[in-house]
Design a protein around this motif. Structure first.
Motif, mmCIF file in Angstrom:
data_model
loop_
_atom_site.group_PDB
_atom_site.id
_atom_site.type_symbol
_atom_site.label_atom_id
_atom_site.label_comp_id
_atom_site.label_asym_id
_atom_site.label_seq_id
_atom_site.Cartn_x
_atom_site.Cartn_y
_atom_site.Cartn_z
ATOM 1 N N PHE A 251 1.970 2.055 -3.433
ATOM 2 C CA PHE A 251 0.882 2.677 -4.286
ATOM 3 C C PHE A 251 0.641 4.012 -3.855
ATOM 4 O O PHE A 251 0.876 4.995 -4.638
ATOM 5 N N ILE A 252 0.807 4.511 -2.497
ATOM 6 C CA ILE A 252 0.772 5.870 -2.160
ATOM 7 C C ILE A 252 1.854 6.564 -2.664
ATOM 8 O O ILE A 252 1.688 7.673 -3.111
ATOM 9 N N SER A 253 3.106 6.250 -2.653
ATOM 10 C CA SER A 253 4.254 6.782 -3.084
ATOM 11 C C SER A 253 4.207 7.131 -4.477
ATOM 12 O O SER A 253 4.345 8.287 -4.960
ATOM 13 N N LEU A 254 3.933 6.072 -5.221
ATOM 14 C CA LEU A 254 3.691 6.079 -6.723
ATOM 15 C C LEU A 254 2.659 7.098 -6.999
ATOM 16 O O LEU A 254 2.938 8.043 -8.082
ATOM 17 N N ASP A 255 1.632 7.012 -6.304
ATOM 18 C CA ASP A 255 0.451 8.182 -6.519
ATOM 19 C C ASP A 255 0.850 9.509 -6.214
ATOM 20 O O ASP A 255 0.681 10.608 -7.040
ATOM 21 N N GLN A 256 1.762 9.862 -5.392
ATOM 22 C CA GLN A 256 2.237 11.126 -5.180
ATOM 23 C C GLN A 256 3.220 11.552 -6.113
ATOM 24 O O GLN A 256 3.278 12.816 -6.432
ATOM 25 N N ARG B 158 0.812 -1.153 0.002
ATOM 26 C CA ARG B 158 0.021 0.108 0.159
ATOM 27 C C ARG B 158 0.942 1.311 0.111
ATOM 28 O O ARG B 158 0.707 2.160 -0.908
ATOM 29 N N ILE C 40 3.374 10.426 -9.299
ATOM 30 C CA ILE C 40 2.467 10.906 -10.553
ATOM 31 C C ILE C 40 1.784 12.378 -10.396
ATOM 32 O O ILE C 40 1.871 13.150 -11.240
ATOM 33 N N ALA C 41 1.059 12.465 -8.993
ATOM 34 C CA ALA C 41 0.589 13.727 -8.968
ATOM 35 C C ALA C 41 1.598 14.876 -8.891
ATOM 36 O O ALA C 41 1.176 15.865 -9.575
#
Length: 154
Positions: free
Chosen positions: A5-10, A2, A12-13
């Protein structure tokens, strides 16, 4: 997992935050320049709709308006290429959009199927998608204000 994915999302954002507005400005530049330059040369697919829209205006014939609006759009495209002229581009864009939405009011027989306002024709859809252009222009202008404001506070 998890946390990954949070790090990846950040990440990308963060990239979208950095490149989103410049990408919108570049897209505006390409679209307005490209679609605009077609009009003065009689090559635009929107020519018939544009001429029908301006036919009732008290000055200038439809051919004249086709050329004027085409060059207006070219100027919008060029001014979106530079940060310093982006506000000018957006102002010109908002004025252009007033005319763009006119067929929905003045030519419903062309923009809606059988007079049903819930069933846009291809032309009606072409016009209605400009709501996204207006929204994106608002985001660009708003982001400029936020950046300027935060720079003054520092």
């Amino acid at each position: 997992m998890r946390a990954f994915f949070i790090s990846l999302d950040q990440q990308i954002a963060k990239g979208m935050g950095k490149w989103g507005v410049p990408t919108i400005r570049f897209s505006f530049a390409v679209i307005f320049f490209w679609f605009g330059i077609l009009k003065p040369f009689g090559l635009s697919a929107a020519e018939g709709l544009l001429k029908a829209t301006v036919a009732w205006l008290p000055f200038g014939d439809p051919e004249w308006w086709l050329v004027v609006i085409g060059w207006w759009e070219v100027v919008i495209g060029i001014t979106f290429l530079f940060k310093r002229t982006t506000r000018i581009a957006i102002g010109l864009l908002f004025l252009q959009m007033l005319g763009t939405f006119m067929p929905l009011v003045f030519l419903p027989e062309i923009t809606f199927q059988n007079g049903n306002y819930l069933l846009p024709t291809m032309e009606g859809q072409y016009i209605t998608k400009n709501l996204m252009i207006l929204s994106a222009a608002m985001v660009v202008w708003g982001s400029m204000y936020v950046k300027e404001r935060s720079a003054k506070l520092q």
